[in-house]
Write a protein that holds these residues in place. Structure first.
Motif, PDB file in Angstrom:
ATOM      1  N   SER A  19       0.974  -1.311  -0.139  1.00 52.34           N
ATOM      2  CA  SER A  19       0.126   0.029  -0.099  1.00 52.34           C
ATOM      3  C   SER A  19       0.742   1.110   0.108  1.00 52.34           C
ATOM      4  CB  SER A  19      -0.793   0.030   1.214  1.00 52.34           C
ATOM      5  OG  SER A  19      -1.422   1.394   1.439  1.00 52.34           O
ATOM      6  N   ILE A  20       0.599   2.164  -0.847  1.00 48.11           N
ATOM      7  CA  ILE A  20       1.292   3.220  -0.869  1.00 48.11           C
ATOM      8  C   ILE A  20       0.688   4.336   0.309  1.00 48.11           C
ATOM      9  CG2 ILE A  20       1.500   3.710  -3.299  1.00 48.11           C
ATOM     10  CD1 ILE A  20      -0.562   5.821  -3.448  1.00 48.11           C
ATOM     11  N   ASN A  21      -0.251   3.779   1.079  1.00 48.77           N
ATOM     12  CA  ASN A  21      -0.459   4.687   2.006  1.00 48.77           C
ATOM     13  C   ASN A  21      -0.361   4.070   3.512  1.00 48.77           C
ATOM     14  OD1 ASN A  21      -1.735   6.608   0.545  1.00 48.77           O
ATOM     15  ND2 ASN A  21      -3.484   5.314   0.131  1.00 48.77           N
ATOM     16  N   GLY A  22       0.350   2.989   3.548  1.00 44.71           N
ATOM     17  CA  GLY A  22       0.467   2.131   4.712  1.00 44.71           C
ATOM     18  C   GLY A  22       1.803   2.689   5.507  1.00 44.71           C
ATOM     19  N   PHE A  23       2.307   3.627   5.053  1.00 45.96           N
ATOM     20  CA  PHE A  23       3.795   3.891   5.828  1.00 45.96           C
ATOM     21  C   PHE A  23       3.588   5.454   6.463  1.00 45.96           C
ATOM     22  CE2 PHE A  23       4.876   0.680   2.640  1.00 45.96           C
ATOM     23  CZ  PHE A  23       5.555  -0.269   3.454  1.00 45.96           C
ATOM     24  N   PRO A  24       4.197   5.613   7.645  1.00 48.16           N
ATOM     25  CA  PRO A  24       4.191   7.186   7.972  1.00 48.16           C
ATOM     26  C   PRO A  24       4.975   7.932   7.392  1.00 48.16           C
ATOM     27  CG  PRO A  24       5.399   5.666   9.503  1.00 48.16           C
ATOM     28  CD  PRO A  24       4.747   4.947   8.408  1.00 48.16           C
ATOM     29  N   LEU A  25       5.046   9.284   7.301  1.00 47.20           N
ATOM     30  CA  LEU A  25       5.626  10.025   6.357  1.00 47.20           C
ATOM     31  C   LEU A  25       7.293   9.697   6.705  1.00 47.20           C
ATOM     32  CD1 LEU A  25       5.764  12.466   4.489  1.00 47.20           C
ATOM     33  CD2 LEU A  25       5.999  13.841   6.672  1.00 47.20           C
ATOM     34  N   VAL A  26       7.385   9.976   8.004  1.00 45.74           N
ATOM     35  CA  VAL A  26       8.974   9.380   8.330  1.00 45.74           C
ATOM     36  C   VAL A  26       8.964   8.007   8.836  1.00 45.74           C
ATOM     37  CG1 VAL A  26      11.024  10.114   9.998  1.00 45.74           C
ATOM     38  CG2 VAL A  26       9.207  12.023   9.209  1.00 45.74           C
ATOM     39  N   ALA A  77      12.334   4.422  -0.444  1.00 42.41           N
ATOM     40  CA  ALA A  77      11.023   5.332  -1.177  1.00 42.41           C
ATOM     41  C   ALA A  77      11.078   4.681  -2.494  1.00 42.41           C
ATOM     42  CB  ALA A  77      11.748   6.693  -1.149  1.00 42.41           C
ATOM     43  N   GLY A  78       9.750   4.184  -2.659  1.00 44.83           N
ATOM     44  CA  GLY A  78       9.664   3.364  -4.179  1.00 44.83           C
ATOM     45  C   GLY A  78       8.386   3.863  -4.770  1.00 44.83           C
ATOM     46  N   SER A  79       8.387   3.487  -6.174  1.00 47.15           N
ATOM     47  CA  SER A  79       7.201   3.554  -6.785  1.00 47.15           C
ATOM     48  C   SER A  79       6.184   2.907  -6.376  1.00 47.15           C
ATOM     49  CB  SER A  79       7.524   3.459  -8.419  1.00 47.15           C
ATOM     50  OG  SER A  79       6.369   3.342  -8.894  1.00 47.15           O
ATOM     51  N   VAL A  80       6.288   1.663  -6.356  1.00 48.20           N
ATOM     52  CA  VAL A  80       5.293   0.684  -6.133  1.00 48.20           C
ATOM     53  C   VAL A  80       4.877   0.901  -4.794  1.00 48.20           C
ATOM     54  CG1 VAL A  80       4.438  -1.855  -6.040  1.00 48.20           C
ATOM     55  CG2 VAL A  80       6.001  -0.861  -7.893  1.00 48.20           C
ATOM     56  N   ARG A  85      13.013   7.312 -12.758  1.00 53.79           N
ATOM     57  CA  ARG A  85      11.967   7.053 -13.725  1.00 53.79           C
ATOM     58  C   ARG A  85      11.388   5.226 -13.115  1.00 53.79           C
ATOM     59  NH1 ARG A  85      13.588   6.345 -18.714  1.00 53.79           N
ATOM     60  NH2 ARG A  85      15.862   7.243 -18.294  1.00 53.79           N
ATOM     61  N   PRO A  86      11.235   5.317 -11.767  1.00 56.01           N
ATOM     62  CA  PRO A  86      10.909   3.866 -11.464  1.00 56.01           C
ATOM     63  C   PRO A  86       9.320   3.586 -11.764  1.00 56.01           C
ATOM     64  CG  PRO A  86      10.536   5.708  -9.522  1.00 56.01           C
ATOM     65  CD  PRO A  86      11.210   6.377 -10.829  1.00 56.01           C
ATOM     66  N   PRO A  87       9.005   2.327 -11.844  1.00 54.98           N
ATOM     67  CA  PRO A  87       9.632   1.285 -11.493  1.00 54.98           C
ATOM     68  C   PRO A  87      10.740   0.813 -12.240  1.00 54.98           C
ATOM     69  CG  PRO A  87       7.460   0.451 -12.155  1.00 54.98           C
ATOM     70  CD  PRO A  87       7.339   2.140 -12.114  1.00 54.98           C
ATOM     71  N   TYR A  97      12.699  -7.889  -9.178  1.00 59.17           N
ATOM     72  CA  TYR A  97      12.564  -8.626  -8.212  1.00 59.17           C
ATOM     73  C   TYR A  97      11.555  -8.072  -6.821  1.00 59.17           C
ATOM     74  CZ  TYR A  97      16.413 -11.078 -10.394  1.00 59.17           C
ATOM     75  OH  TYR A  97      17.019 -11.719 -11.323  1.00 59.17           O
ATOM     76  N   TRP A  98      11.885  -6.824  -6.497  1.00 60.35           N
ATOM     77  CA  TRP A  98      11.239  -6.522  -5.429  1.00 60.35           C
ATOM     78  C   TRP A  98      10.033  -5.862  -5.767  1.00 60.35           C
ATOM     79  CZ3 TRP A  98      16.445  -6.306  -5.951  1.00 60.35           C
ATOM     80  CH2 TRP A  98      17.170  -5.027  -6.646  1.00 60.35           C
ATOM     81  N   ASP A  99       9.427  -5.567  -6.862  1.00 67.49           N
ATOM     82  CA  ASP A  99       8.368  -4.953  -7.231  1.00 67.49           C
ATOM     83  C   ASP A  99       7.535  -5.963  -7.554  1.00 67.49           C
ATOM     84  OD1 ASP A  99       9.286  -2.380  -7.131  1.00 67.49           O
ATOM     85  OD2 ASP A  99      10.162  -2.143  -9.038  1.00 67.49           O
TER      86      ASP A  99
END
Lengths: 188, 188
Positions: B25-32, B54-57, B149-151, B174-176
Motif C-alpha cells: 500500500s502506498i498509504n501504509g507507511f508514515p511520512l518519516v 522510497a519506491g514507486s510501487v 523513472r521507477p519502477p 525482483y522487489w516490485d
C-alpha cells in the motif's frame, strides 16, 4: 635567456592549472569517486557542510542528483518548496522536519513537526513548503538527500506566513552557483 | 447471544487486518519511516538484503526510487542494463563494479573492473551493461542505490558475450514483483 625561462615557467604553470580537475567540470572526476576527495563547502550557510555526490552541474546528471549534507546543532535548511521529488535518508543525528502539508492556501501556515532520526527516511510531497532542522543540542545531523530533475529550482520563504506567490526563486541554488552555466539557466 | 459475540469478534478481527499496513500500500507507511520497520527480503537472490526506502510501487514515487542493499561476500547483481540513471553510495565494505562502457557493439564484451569501497560513490552511464559484486572474502557490502523513472525496467544478460538484443526484460523487477499493479505494467 631569462625571458625564455620565464615563458617556459609560465607555460608549465598554466599547463599545471589546466590539467587540474576543474571544480566545475563534468569530466574532472573519476567514475568511482572517493567522497572525501569531493568539494566540501558551506556555501555561505552557517552550520552546513554540503557535498554533491552526483550532480547535474558537476557530473552531468540529468534525472537525479545526490547530496551528502551535515547540519550542525541549531542549523536548518531555508523554508522552501520545489516541484521535484526529494528523498532524505538520515545517516546519524536527530532533528525535525517541518512540513506545511496544505499547499492550497495562500501561505504555508503553521507546519507540522515530525521527529527525524538516524536510520530514518522520508520523502517530501512535491510543492509542499518544508524545512529540515538539526534540533539536537550537541550532535550533528547527517543526511543523504536525493532530488529529481536537477539542477534544483527552489522557492524560498522568509517565514511560514509568507504568501506562496511571494516566495523567491533561488536559482542557481547555493552549491550550483559557482558553476552554473548560462545554457542551464536558459532551460529553466 | 453467542452468535452475536462471534460476529463482533469476527468484525474486530477483519477490522484489525484492514487497519494493518499492507506491504503493497502506498498509504501504509508514515511520512518519516524507521528503516528498521521497512520490509527486508532477499527476493530469491542469495546473499542479498534489499529494502526499498522510497519506491514507486510501495510509496507512490514517480521520479526517483531509493534502495538500501546489502551484498554478502561473493554475491552480485545480475549483469544488466537500463535506460534510467543510477547512483550508488557505498556505505561500507568493498567490492567491484564491472562496466562494459562500449555499448555500441553487438554484446557488452569484457567489462572494465573498478574497485568500490566504503565512502565511495559512482553513477552508471545509462544503457551500459554493468554488474556490482561483493568481491571481499569476509565483509558485507552495503550501498544506497538511487534510480530515476521507477519502477525499474531492467534487461538482464546471462554473460558478457550475450548480444544486447538477447538480454531479457525482467519486469517487474525482483522487489516490485509482489506488489506491481497491472496499470503500472500498461505504462511500460
Amino acid at each position: 635567456m631569462s625571458g625564455s625561462v620565464i615563458i617556459v615557467l609560465l607555460g608549465l604553470l598554466f599547463n599545471s592549472i589546466a590539467s587540474q580537475a576543474s571544480p566545475c567540470s563534468i569530466n574532472g572526476f573519476p567514475l568511482v569517486r572517493n567522497i572525501s576527495d569531493l568539494p566540501l563547502d558551506n556555501y555561505g550557510r552557517p552550520g552546513l557542510s554540503h557535498v554533491t555526490l552526483a550532480g547535474s552541474v558537476l557530473h552531468g546528471m540529468k534525472e537525479i542528483e545526490v547530496w551528502l549534507q551535515n547540519f550542525a546543532p541549531g542549523s536548518c535548511t531555508p523554508i522552501h518548496r520545489h516541484s521535484c521529488e526529494e528523498v532524505f535518508v538520515v545517516l546519524r543525528g536527530n532533528g525535525t522536519l517541518y512540513l506545511a502539508a496544505e499547499s492550497h492556501g495562500k501561505y504555508p501556515g503553521t507546519p507540522q513537526a515530525y521527529p527525524i532520526f538516524g536510520n530514518s527516511t522520508f520523502a517530501i510531497p512535491v510543492n509542499d513548503a518544508h524545512q529540515v532542522c538539526n534540533t539536537h543540542n550537541l550532535e550533528d545531523l547527517q543526511m543523504l538527500v536525493v532530488i529529481s530533475r536537477p539542477p534544483a529550482k527552489v522557492f524560498i520563504y522568509e517565514d511560514w506566513l509568507m504568501p506562496h506567490t511571494a516566495a523567491k526563486l533561488k536559482f542557481p541554488y547555493y552549491w550550483d552557483e559557482p558553476c552554473i552555466q548560462s545554457s542551464v539557466k536558459d532551460e529553466l
